[in-house]
Motif scaffolding. Sequence first.
Motif, PDB file in Angstrom:
ATOM      1  N   ALA A 168      -8.290   4.946 -21.883  1.00  0.00           N
ATOM      2  CA  ALA A 168      -8.274   4.504 -23.283  1.00  0.00           C
ATOM      3  C   ALA A 168      -7.289   3.362 -23.466  1.00  0.00           C
ATOM      4  O   ALA A 168      -7.583   2.369 -24.148  1.00  0.00           O
ATOM      5  CB  ALA A 168      -7.906   5.675 -24.190  1.00  0.00           C
ATOM      6  N   PHE A 169      -6.137   3.485 -22.808  1.00  0.00           N
ATOM      7  CA  PHE A 169      -5.116   2.445 -22.927  1.00  0.00           C
ATOM      8  C   PHE A 169      -5.633   1.126 -22.341  1.00  0.00           C
ATOM      9  O   PHE A 169      -5.514   0.063 -22.971  1.00  0.00           O
ATOM     10  CB  PHE A 169      -3.845   2.890 -22.205  1.00  0.00           C
ATOM     11  CG  PHE A 169      -2.760   1.854 -22.190  1.00  0.00           C
ATOM     12  CD1 PHE A 169      -2.020   1.586 -23.337  1.00  0.00           C
ATOM     13  CD2 PHE A 169      -2.500   1.122 -21.047  1.00  0.00           C
ATOM     14  CE1 PHE A 169      -1.037   0.607 -23.339  1.00  0.00           C
ATOM     15  CE2 PHE A 169      -1.520   0.133 -21.032  1.00  0.00           C
ATOM     16  CZ  PHE A 169      -0.787  -0.112 -22.178  1.00  0.00           C
ATOM     17  N   ILE A 170      -6.230   1.216 -21.149  1.00  0.00           N
ATOM     18  CA  ILE A 170      -6.723  -0.016 -20.499  1.00  0.00           C
ATOM     19  C   ILE A 170      -7.853  -0.635 -21.322  1.00  0.00           C
ATOM     20  O   ILE A 170      -7.869  -1.842 -21.564  1.00  0.00           O
ATOM     21  CB  ILE A 170      -7.187   0.295 -19.059  1.00  0.00           C
ATOM     22  CG1 ILE A 170      -5.974   0.634 -18.183  1.00  0.00           C
ATOM     23  CG2 ILE A 170      -7.954  -0.871 -18.453  1.00  0.00           C
ATOM     24  CD1 ILE A 170      -6.320   1.173 -16.821  1.00  0.00           C
ATOM     25  N   ALA A 171      -8.781   0.218 -21.782  1.00  0.00           N
ATOM     26  CA  ALA A 171      -9.913  -0.300 -22.557  1.00  0.00           C
ATOM     27  C   ALA A 171      -9.429  -0.977 -23.834  1.00  0.00           C
ATOM     28  O   ALA A 171      -9.896  -2.069 -24.196  1.00  0.00           O
ATOM     29  CB  ALA A 171     -10.872   0.841 -22.894  1.00  0.00           C
ATOM     30  N   ARG A 172      -8.488  -0.353 -24.505  1.00  0.00           N
ATOM     31  CA  ARG A 172      -7.977  -0.944 -25.746  1.00  0.00           C
ATOM     32  C   ARG A 172      -7.191  -2.222 -25.473  1.00  0.00           C
ATOM     33  O   ARG A 172      -7.227  -3.162 -26.270  1.00  0.00           O
ATOM     34  CB  ARG A 172      -7.120   0.070 -26.490  1.00  0.00           C
ATOM     35  CG  ARG A 172      -7.981   1.157 -27.103  1.00  0.00           C
ATOM     36  CD  ARG A 172      -7.245   2.044 -28.032  1.00  0.00           C
ATOM     37  NE  ARG A 172      -8.194   2.956 -28.676  1.00  0.00           N
ATOM     38  CZ  ARG A 172      -7.873   3.816 -29.611  1.00  0.00           C
ATOM     39  NH1 ARG A 172      -6.655   3.870 -30.049  1.00  0.00           N
ATOM     40  NH2 ARG A 172      -8.777   4.607 -30.143  1.00  0.00           N
ATOM     41  N   SER A 173      -6.489  -2.233 -24.339  1.00  0.00           N
ATOM     42  CA  SER A 173      -5.748  -3.447 -23.986  1.00  0.00           C
ATOM     43  C   SER A 173      -6.705  -4.603 -23.712  1.00  0.00           C
ATOM     44  O   SER A 173      -6.483  -5.730 -24.159  1.00  0.00           O
ATOM     45  CB  SER A 173      -4.878  -3.200 -22.744  1.00  0.00           C
ATOM     46  OG  SER A 173      -3.970  -2.167 -23.002  1.00  0.00           O
ATOM     47  N   ILE A 174      -7.783  -4.304 -22.986  1.00  0.00           N
ATOM     48  CA  ILE A 174      -8.776  -5.356 -22.696  1.00  0.00           C
ATOM     49  C   ILE A 174      -9.380  -5.848 -24.007  1.00  0.00           C
ATOM     50  O   ILE A 174      -9.532  -7.048 -24.224  1.00  0.00           O
ATOM     51  CB  ILE A 174      -9.886  -4.814 -21.761  1.00  0.00           C
ATOM     52  CG1 ILE A 174      -9.315  -4.530 -20.367  1.00  0.00           C
ATOM     53  CG2 ILE A 174     -11.054  -5.794 -21.662  1.00  0.00           C
ATOM     54  CD1 ILE A 174     -10.277  -3.793 -19.435  1.00  0.00           C
ATOM     55  N   ASP A 175      -9.697  -4.909 -24.875  1.00  0.00           N
ATOM     56  CA  ASP A 175     -10.312  -5.277 -26.152  1.00  0.00           C
ATOM     57  C   ASP A 175      -9.354  -6.140 -26.978  1.00  0.00           C
ATOM     58  O   ASP A 175      -9.746  -7.154 -27.559  1.00  0.00           O
ATOM     59  CB  ASP A 175     -10.695  -4.005 -26.913  1.00  0.00           C
ATOM     60  CG  ASP A 175     -11.583  -4.311 -28.098  1.00  0.00           C
ATOM     61  OD1 ASP A 175     -12.638  -4.945 -27.871  1.00  0.00           O
ATOM     62  OD2 ASP A 175     -11.220  -3.958 -29.230  1.00  0.00           O
ATOM     63  N   ALA A 176      -8.084  -5.720 -27.001  1.00  0.00           N
ATOM     64  CA  ALA A 176      -7.099  -6.447 -27.807  1.00  0.00           C
ATOM     65  C   ALA A 176      -6.832  -7.838 -27.233  1.00  0.00           C
ATOM     66  O   ALA A 176      -6.498  -8.765 -27.974  1.00  0.00           O
ATOM     67  CB  ALA A 176      -5.805  -5.650 -27.867  1.00  0.00           C
ATOM     68  N   ALA A 177      -7.005  -7.960 -25.902  1.00  0.00           N
ATOM     69  CA  ALA A 177      -6.744  -9.264 -25.264  1.00  0.00           C
ATOM     70  C   ALA A 177      -7.877 -10.267 -25.516  1.00  0.00           C
ATOM     71  O   ALA A 177      -7.753 -11.445 -25.191  1.00  0.00           O
ATOM     72  CB  ALA A 177      -6.555  -9.065 -23.766  1.00  0.00           C
ATOM     73  N   HIS A 178      -8.984  -9.811 -26.116  1.00  0.00           N
ATOM     74  CA  HIS A 178     -10.138 -10.686 -26.382  1.00  0.00           C
ATOM     75  C   HIS A 178     -10.501 -11.511 -25.150  1.00  0.00           C
ATOM     76  O   HIS A 178     -10.558 -12.743 -25.214  1.00  0.00           O
ATOM     77  CB  HIS A 178      -9.873 -11.611 -27.568  1.00  0.00           C
ATOM     78  CG  HIS A 178      -9.615 -10.884 -28.844  1.00  0.00           C
ATOM     79  ND1 HIS A 178     -10.584 -10.172 -29.513  1.00  0.00           N
ATOM     80  CD2 HIS A 178      -8.486 -10.718 -29.564  1.00  0.00           C
ATOM     81  CE1 HIS A 178     -10.067  -9.614 -30.589  1.00  0.00           C
ATOM     82  NE2 HIS A 178      -8.787  -9.916 -30.643  1.00  0.00           N
TER      83      HIS A 178
END
Lengths: 246, 447
Positions: free
Chosen positions: B376-386
């Motif tokens: 979840a952390f990695i997925a959200r980080s990727i998403d937030a990094a656009h």
Amino acid sequence: MRAMPAIVQLQGVHKDYPLGNLVVRALRGVDLTFDKGEFTTVAGPSGSGKTTLLNLVGCVDTATRGTVTVDGASTSALKESKLTELRLRKLGFIFQSFNLIGVLNLFQNVEFPLLLQGGLTKGERESRVRDIVDKVGLTEQMKQRPNELSGGQRQRVAIARALVTRPSIVLADEPTANLDSGTGNAIIDLMKHLNETEHTTFIFSTHDSRVMSRASRIVQLVDGKVVDDGHGHRTGAAAVAPLAEA
Amino acid sequence: MGVFIRIALRNLMQARLRSFFLTVALSLVTMLLVILLGLSQGLTETIVKNATTLASGHLNVAGFFKAKASDANPIVTHRAEVRKAVEESITGVDFIIDRARGWARVVSDVSSMNAGLTGVDAKEESRLFEILQLAKQSEYKEGGSDEVKGDARRLANKNTALIFAAQAKRLEVDVGDKLTVAVETMKGARNTAEFEIVGIARDIGIMSNWSVFTDKASLLELYRLDADVTGAIQIYLDDVDRAPKAMGELRLALEDKGYTVMEHDPRPFWAKFEGVSGEDWTGQRLDLTTWSDEVSFLLWIITAVDSISFVLVGILVVIIAVGIMNSMWMSVRERTPEVGTLRAIGMSRRRVLLMFMLEALILGLVATSLGGAAGAFIARSIDAAHVHVSVDAVRLILMSDTLHLSVGVQQVLTAVIAFTLISGLSALWPAYRASRLQPVTAIQHIG
């Protein structure tokens, strides 16, 4: 005339083990009766059938032929779940190698059979465990794991575990075999004391003559047969009643 | 139960190395599954967003009008009356708009393309204007500036159009340029009109390749339709997941009001022309669809991503399951004397089974929780990094120029529960065998 009612009876018991193409006859027509409160040793050389006899009485094995009756129940007629229940409620085991649960501490090891039995509150269990641990003299070691205890202390824990459920019969397979003679004597003294105070039937195997001499009754096995069923020093709970009746 | 959990935990700690490797492996697979579920969910959200921005409401009331049996005109006549009936018949609505639809040849001075026209009433389209982002000139014109030109709200004016960056690049046009739009009217006549480009929006996936927005009045005039005609009444619900249920309720309500509603056909309206023109009826029939019906031709992308994820994770799960099973076999072998002792002192077979199963379940729960949280952390980080996707083909599949992953509690819980159960099931056979050990056999194992 029997002093106390029989708690274990073996009638014409045979036990055969297949070994490749051979059949090892571990017991050959054993007839024995153990009374309530007896402090009996089953003696004999290695391979004489001592452990097999204890396994049959302890309901962890079944006879090839003959009848084993424990506390009024014929073990060959009982289903596995009933045998488990019998072991849990009526029997206590003390093993040569102690067989404590390594990941539990002393208190938890002794408490474990009570947890399996159920029906007691946490407070009742704690009181029961503390009482029996006190009797075996290990109150100070309550939080220690088995690997932090000496051999004698471990065997005392095993005794406490066997007795905590207040079983009718305690079976001990060479309980002193892995102990030095001093510790072995102390363990037998303890068992004898508990036999006298708790009136628990003790049946234990040994081939150590010094240990044998402490028993109130010695059953001698050779090649799977009872060759002698004599009485040593009749002490303990079983010894009291016949004298009273006599 | 407490003592069984304690035994299981301590046994796991005792076999530290084995537990560590299994935990790491199980965590990594769980993490991968959470990321893939996030990708799939992100893709679904992108498709919903794109579909409901460009081509569909959550729920649509469209239909066909046939003057003669062989016609198949995708329009709704008596727009105001039908819309009123819809508004009266449905609950849980956020807002309702209606849009005209068409298909045209769009011609610039240097190039041309076919496009689906969507005629909008700017007064109703505040959501569209919020979602669409106008592109910098450099995004569609070689050597262009970073200036954002135009204003989508100028679609309120007559003969105006809003196109997308890829279209502008292909047509080589800029804001303020004119496009010639040629259509075939319902009566078979050809008609053309000029539309001024009032804005060029950033691409939002494959669908923006063929979507052009115009003002509704001009589009209706181009088709020579009166103002009380529309293409589809688009309904946006408070909860998009309620669309299928709301569609069923609306169907019954409209039929009660005397409208003829076509059988539900889960395809976009343009895929139904041939079928409708072959049917023997005339007049107006309404056609109800959900957003997923209108983009059903795109749902294969989600299916493909899910299938690849399933196969990939499935292979890894088999490997992990074998690992757990082997580990449990080792544990059972090592602890045979203990099993014998426990059985001798009165532990039932069921409890022996439970004891070993608990070990695997605890291992599974801890490992998958760690993996789920990390995923979840990695997925959200990727998403937030656009993260920008530079490959056109991937952009088309993802329907976005950035990587969008959406991980919620549901995805993490799904992964954690599924893998914990798989861990437990992997241990079932060794645990069962342990529970069936004869006490005497196990005790003799002691030596």
